[in-house]
Scaffold this motif. Structure first.
Motif, PDB file in Angstrom:
ATOM      1  N   MET A   1     -15.985  16.838   1.740  1.00 53.14           N
ATOM      2  CA  MET A   1     -15.643  16.901   0.327  1.00 53.14           C
ATOM      3  C   MET A   1     -16.497  15.921  -0.476  1.00 53.14           C
ATOM      4  N   THR A   2     -16.796  16.277  -1.691  1.00 53.61           N
ATOM      5  CA  THR A   2     -17.530  15.383  -2.570  1.00 53.61           C
ATOM      6  C   THR A   2     -16.602  14.268  -3.034  1.00 53.61           C
ATOM      7  N   GLU A   3     -16.971  13.016  -2.703  1.00 53.33           N
ATOM      8  CA  GLU A   3     -16.112  11.893  -3.060  1.00 53.33           C
ATOM      9  C   GLU A   3     -16.139  11.631  -4.567  1.00 53.33           C
ATOM     10  N   HIS A   4     -17.344  11.639  -5.118  1.00 48.53           N
ATOM     11  CA  HIS A   4     -17.446  11.337  -6.543  1.00 48.53           C
ATOM     12  C   HIS A   4     -18.686  12.014  -7.107  1.00 48.53           C
ATOM     13  N   VAL A 307     -22.018   4.059 -20.909  1.00 53.94           N
ATOM     14  CA  VAL A 307     -21.101   4.863 -20.088  1.00 53.94           C
ATOM     15  C   VAL A 307     -19.651   4.559 -20.462  1.00 53.94           C
ATOM     16  N   LEU A 308     -19.320   3.280 -20.591  1.00 50.38           N
ATOM     17  CA  LEU A 308     -17.957   2.899 -20.936  1.00 50.38           C
ATOM     18  C   LEU A 308     -17.556   3.414 -22.317  1.00 50.38           C
ATOM     19  N   ASP A 309     -18.519   3.550 -23.212  1.00 47.55           N
ATOM     20  CA  ASP A 309     -18.243   4.083 -24.551  1.00 47.55           C
ATOM     21  C   ASP A 309     -18.165   5.607 -24.563  1.00 47.55           C
ATOM     22  N   GLY A 310     -18.426   6.240 -23.408  1.00 47.76           N
ATOM     23  CA  GLY A 310     -18.233   7.686 -23.309  1.00 47.76           C
ATOM     24  C   GLY A 310     -19.439   8.531 -23.610  1.00 47.76           C
ATOM     25  N   THR A 311     -20.665   7.984 -23.484  1.00 48.58           N
ATOM     26  CA  THR A 311     -21.841   8.805 -23.731  1.00 48.58           C
ATOM     27  C   THR A 311     -21.903   9.963 -22.741  1.00 48.58           C
ATOM     28  N   ASP A 312     -22.509  11.052 -23.173  1.00 49.71           N
ATOM     29  CA  ASP A 312     -22.711  12.186 -22.259  1.00 49.71           C
ATOM     30  C   ASP A 312     -23.886  11.942 -21.334  1.00 49.71           C
ATOM     31  N   GLU A 341     -18.344   4.150 -13.681  1.00 49.01           N
ATOM     32  CA  GLU A 341     -17.334   5.208 -13.795  1.00 49.01           C
ATOM     33  C   GLU A 341     -16.114   4.963 -12.913  1.00 49.01           C
ATOM     34  N   LYS A 342     -16.198   3.974 -12.051  1.00 46.11           N
ATOM     35  CA  LYS A 342     -15.009   3.611 -11.280  1.00 46.11           C
ATOM     36  C   LYS A 342     -13.947   2.991 -12.180  1.00 46.11           C
ATOM     37  N   GLN A 343     -14.377   2.489 -13.335  1.00 45.33           N
ATOM     38  CA  GLN A 343     -13.450   1.995 -14.346  1.00 45.33           C
ATOM     39  C   GLN A 343     -13.097   3.141 -15.281  1.00 45.33           C
ATOM     40  N   ARG A 344     -11.878   3.210 -15.722  1.00 46.18           N
ATOM     41  CA  ARG A 344     -11.507   4.253 -16.671  1.00 46.18           C
ATOM     42  C   ARG A 344     -12.164   3.970 -18.010  1.00 46.18           C
ATOM     43  N   VAL A 345     -12.774   4.991 -18.564  1.00 46.47           N
ATOM     44  CA  VAL A 345     -13.425   4.822 -19.858  1.00 46.47           C
ATOM     45  C   VAL A 345     -12.393   4.539 -20.929  1.00 46.47           C
ATOM     46  N   MET A 346     -11.212   5.152 -20.789  1.00 44.87           N
ATOM     47  CA  MET A 346     -10.100   4.913 -21.708  1.00 44.87           C
ATOM     48  C   MET A 346      -8.818   4.858 -20.892  1.00 44.87           C
ATOM     49  N   LEU A 398     -13.063  12.939 -21.719  1.00 42.18           N
ATOM     50  CA  LEU A 398     -13.363  11.802 -20.845  1.00 42.18           C
ATOM     51  C   LEU A 398     -12.461  11.756 -19.622  1.00 42.18           C
ATOM     52  N   GLY A 399     -12.175  12.922 -19.049  1.00 45.88           N
ATOM     53  CA  GLY A 399     -11.331  12.964 -17.860  1.00 45.88           C
ATOM     54  C   GLY A 399     -12.099  12.605 -16.609  1.00 45.88           C
ATOM     55  N   ASP A 400     -11.347  12.429 -15.511  1.00 47.36           N
ATOM     56  CA  ASP A 400     -11.932  12.073 -14.224  1.00 47.36           C
ATOM     57  C   ASP A 400     -12.119  13.278 -13.304  1.00 47.36           C
ATOM     58  N   VAL A 401     -11.354  14.321 -13.510  1.00 44.83           N
ATOM     59  CA  VAL A 401     -11.413  15.478 -12.618  1.00 44.83           C
ATOM     60  C   VAL A 401     -12.672  16.291 -12.917  1.00 44.83           C
ATOM     61  N   PRO A 402     -13.479  16.600 -11.892  1.00 43.94           N
ATOM     62  CA  PRO A 402     -14.716  17.348 -12.124  1.00 43.94           C
ATOM     63  C   PRO A 402     -14.459  18.719 -12.749  1.00 43.94           C
ATOM     64  N   ILE A 403     -15.293  19.057 -13.737  1.00 47.34           N
ATOM     65  CA  ILE A 403     -15.212  20.344 -14.435  1.00 47.34           C
ATOM     66  C   ILE A 403     -16.397  21.193 -13.992  1.00 47.34           C
ATOM     67  N   TYR A 404     -16.128  22.430 -13.607  1.00 48.30           N
ATOM     68  CA  TYR A 404     -17.194  23.345 -13.207  1.00 48.30           C
ATOM     69  C   TYR A 404     -17.269  24.481 -14.218  1.00 48.30           C
ATOM     70  N   ALA A 405     -18.447  24.637 -14.822  1.00 51.38           N
ATOM     71  CA  ALA A 405     -18.678  25.741 -15.753  1.00 51.38           C
ATOM     72  C   ALA A 405     -19.136  26.935 -14.927  1.00 51.38           C
ATOM     73  N   VAL A 406     -18.232  27.873 -14.727  1.00 50.31           N
ATOM     74  CA  VAL A 406     -18.499  29.014 -13.853  1.00 50.31           C
ATOM     75  C   VAL A 406     -19.051  30.160 -14.695  1.00 50.31           C
ATOM     76  N   THR A 407     -20.291  30.551 -14.422  1.00 46.45           N
ATOM     77  CA  THR A 407     -20.925  31.562 -15.263  1.00 46.45           C
ATOM     78  C   THR A 407     -22.084  32.220 -14.524  1.00 46.45           C
ATOM     79  N   SER A 408     -22.453  33.389 -14.986  1.00 50.09           N
ATOM     80  CA  SER A 408     -23.647  34.065 -14.465  1.00 50.09           C
ATOM     81  C   SER A 408     -24.785  34.007 -15.477  1.00 50.09           C
ATOM     82  N   GLU A 409     -24.552  33.360 -16.630  1.00 47.65           N
ATOM     83  CA  GLU A 409     -25.559  33.298 -17.699  1.00 47.65           C
ATOM     84  C   GLU A 409     -26.508  32.127 -17.456  1.00 47.65           C
TER      85      GLU A 409
END
Length: 482
Positions: A1-4, A307-312, A341-346, A398-409
Motif C-alpha cells: 500500500m502507498t504509505e503517503h 506548504v503549510l499555507d496550503g499552496t497547490d 505534510e506530516k503536520q496538519r495544514v489546518m 486541504l484534506g489528508d485522504v488521497p483524491i483520485y481524478a478518474v477519467t478517460s480524458e
C-alpha cells in the motif's frame, strides 16, 4: 500500500540542465508533476521536442505529467552595449534612449526594447534594472531620452530587464511574440498556458479568447508580478478569470519591494480558495541549488511555509533549468513537502471551505465527501470526472485522504496534475445512464489492481447520475472493497 502520497505538487522548469530524455526521466522519477516550458527561450521546434520528451518519459514511468507553457510577456529591457557592458557609479548621469539602436550602447546611454517607456515615467520615478540590483532615479524626459541619476551602481550588461518601482508601466500583457507563442503552445497540446504581467481580469480574458480561438481548452495561469495586480479588486478579477495563479516573486519583488512579497503571497493563498483557484509559489525556492547539492535551511523553510499555507504547487526555475543539481533540487522539494505534510495544514475541524459556501451541487458533493473522509477511516476518494472540476473542489479543502481524478480524458488527466492532493487515474468511464452499479464494481477492481486500497478498506466514490454527462456530479457512495 502507498504509505503517503505527496499532496503538494512540484513544477520544474526545463532548460539546458534538464531537457535530455535521460535527465527528464530522473526528474520525473524524483517527483516532478508538471514541467514548465519557458517560451522566453527556444524555437517552436524546441518546445515541441521538449513536450514530446516529457510525455515519453512519463509514459515510460507510468505516470501523468502536466505541461505548462510560460509566455515571455512584455519584458522591458535595455539594449546591448558595444563592449558588452558598462559600469555605473553612484551619482553618475545615464540616459535610456528610445531612439537609439539596440546594439550601440555606450558608457553614457543605451537603447530600449520598449519605446513607450518615455511616456510611462516622469521626474522622480525610480527605475530598477537587472532585477533591482541597479537603481536609477529619473531626472527628466526629453523627447525619446530618459535622463537618470544612478542611485545604486554596478555592472549593467546586455539586455537586462527594467522595472518601475511601484508599477505603473502601460505595456500590454500580451506581445505579438506571445500571440504567436500561444498558437505554438496550443498546437503542442499543453495543459496550461501562463500569462506574464497581467494587470487585471481583462488581460486574462483576452488571453483565454486567443487560446479558445485555437481550439484549445488549456488552463490559464496568471503570473502575478505587477504592482497593480496585487490590488484587492484586480487580484479578485484575475482569480475569477484564471484557472490558476502563480506568485511570481521575482518581478513582483522588484516592483513592490522584497519585504512586501511575503504578505502578498499569504494574501493570495488566503483568497484563492474562494475562487477555486490553485496557486503556484515560484522563484528562488531552492536558488542556492543552482550551485550546491543541498538547499539552505532558509530555502527549506520557505518551501515548508508555502506548504503549510496550503499552496497547490511549488516551483523550480533556474535550479532545474540551468543549475548543476536539477534532480537533487526536485528531491529536496519532495522531502521538504513530505515532511511538512506530516503536520496538519489546518486543524481537523476546519477547512478552507466554511468561509466560502458551495455554489453548485457538485461543489456541495465535494464538500460532503471531504467531511465524510475526515470522520471515517477512508483510504481514498475516487472522483469520476470529465472536466476535473469535482476533484478541484475537493482539493480546496486541504484534506489528508488521497483524491483520485478518474477519467478517460487526456486533457483532464493533464489538468489535475496541478491540483493539491489530486492524482490522475486513467480509466474508461464511458458509461451509460444506468451504469452506476458497473462503475462501482469497476472502481473497486481498479483500486485493488493499483494497490491504492485493499480488501475491506473504505473508499468514497463521487459521480453523476445519470452517468455519462459532463458537469453533473450529484452522488456519493461509501464502498467497502471486496
Amino acid at each position: 500500500m502507498t504509505e503517503h502520497i505527496r499532496r503538494t505538487k512540484i513544477v520544474a522548469t526545463l532548460g539546458p540542465s534538464s531537457e535530455s530524455p535521460e535527465m527528464l526521466e530522473k526528474m520525473i522519477a524524483a517527483g516532478v508533476n508538471v514541467v514548465r516550458l519557458n517560451f522566453s527561450h527556444g524555437t517552436p521546434e524546441d518546445h515541441q521536442l521538449r513536450a514530446d520528451n516529457v510525455r515519453a518519459a512519463a509514459k515510460k514511468l507510468g505516470v501523468v505529467v502536466g505541461v505548462l507553457a510560460d509566455m515571455q510577456g512584455p519584458k522591458i529591457r535595455c539594449g546591448k552595449f558595444k563592449t558588452g557592458k558598462t559600469i555605473l557609479k553612484v551619482g553618475q548621469k545615464f540616459i535610456l534612449d528610445g531612439a537609439m539602436s539596440l546594439d550601440e550602447g555606450t558608457d553614457e546611454r543605451v537603447g530600449l526594447t520598449y519605446k513607450e517607456l518615455v511616456t510611462d515615467v516622469e521626474p522622480g520615478a525610480r527605475l530598477l534594472l537587472n532585477d533591482g540590483l541597479l537603481v536609477m532615479d529619473v531626472d527628466k524626459v526629453v523627447g525619446q531620452e530618459i535622463h537618470c541619476t544612478v542611485v545604486v551602481g554596478g555592472v549593467l550588461s546586455n539586455n537586462k530587464g527594467i522595472n518601475r518601482a511601484g508599477g505603473g508601466l502601460s505595456a500590454d500583457a500580451l506581445t505579438e511574440k506571445d500571440k504567436e507563442d500561444i498558437k505554438t503552445a496550443c498546437a503542442i497540446g499543453v495543459d496550461y498556458i501562463a500569462i506574464s504581467f497581467p494587470r487585471d481580469g481583462k488581460d486574462m480574458e483576452y488571453a483565454r479568447s486567443l487560446v479558445e480561438a485555437e481550439g484549445s481548452n488549456a488552463g490559464m495561469v496568471a503570473k502575478v508580478e505587477r504592482a497593480e495586480a496585487v490590488l484587492d479588486a484586480n487580484l479578485k478579477a484575475i482569480m475569477e478569470a484564471s484557472d490558476a495563479v502563480m506568485v511570481a516573486r521575482g518581478d513582483l519583488g522588484v516592483e513592490i519591494g522584497d519585504a512586501a512579497v511575503p504578505p502578498v503571497q499569504k494574501k493570495m493563498l488566503r483568497m484563492a480558495p474562494k475562487y477555486n483557484c490553485p496557486v503556484i509559489v515560484a522563484t528562488q525556492m531552492m536558488e542556492s541549488m543552482c550551485e550546491n547539492p543541498i538547499p539552505t535551511r532558509a530555502e527549506v523553510n520557505d518551501c515548508a511555509n508555502a506548504v503549510l499555507d496550503g499552496t497547490d504547487a511549488v516551483m523550480l526555475s533556474g535550479e532545474s533549468a540551468a543549475g548543476r543539481y536539477p534532480v537533487e533540487a526536485v528531491e529536496a522539494m519532495h522531502r521538504t513537502c513530505i515532511e511538512t505534510e506530516k503536520q496538519r495544514v489546518m486543524p481537523s475541524s476546519q477547512t478552507r471551505d466554511p468561509r466560502f459556501p458551495p455554489h453548485s451541487v457538485d461543489e456541495c458533493i465535494a464538500r460532503q465527501a471531504m467531511e465524510v473522509a475526515r470522520e471515517m477511516p477512508v483510504k481514498a476518494i475516487a472522483s469520476f470526472t470529465r472536466s476535473g472540476n469535482t476533484a478541484l473542489y475537493m482539493s480546496r479543502h486541504l484534506g489528508d485522504v488521497p483524491i483520485y481524478a478518474v477519467t478517460s480524458e487526456d486533457s483532464t488527466l493533464g489538468r489535475v496534475t496541478l491540483f493539491r492532493n489530486v492524482t490522475p487515474l486513467r480509466m474508461d468511464i464511458d458509461y451509460g445512464p444506468t451504469d452506476a452499479p458497473k462503475a462501482t464494481l469497476d472502481i473497486q477492481a481498479k483500486m485493488l489492481e493499483e494497490k491504492i486500497a485493499g480488501k475491506d478498506d473504505l473508499i468514497i466514490m463521487t459521480f453523476g447520475t445519470p452517468m455519462g454527462e459532463s458537469g453533473g456530479t450529484n452522488a456519493m457512495k461509501i464502498i467497502s472493497l471486496k
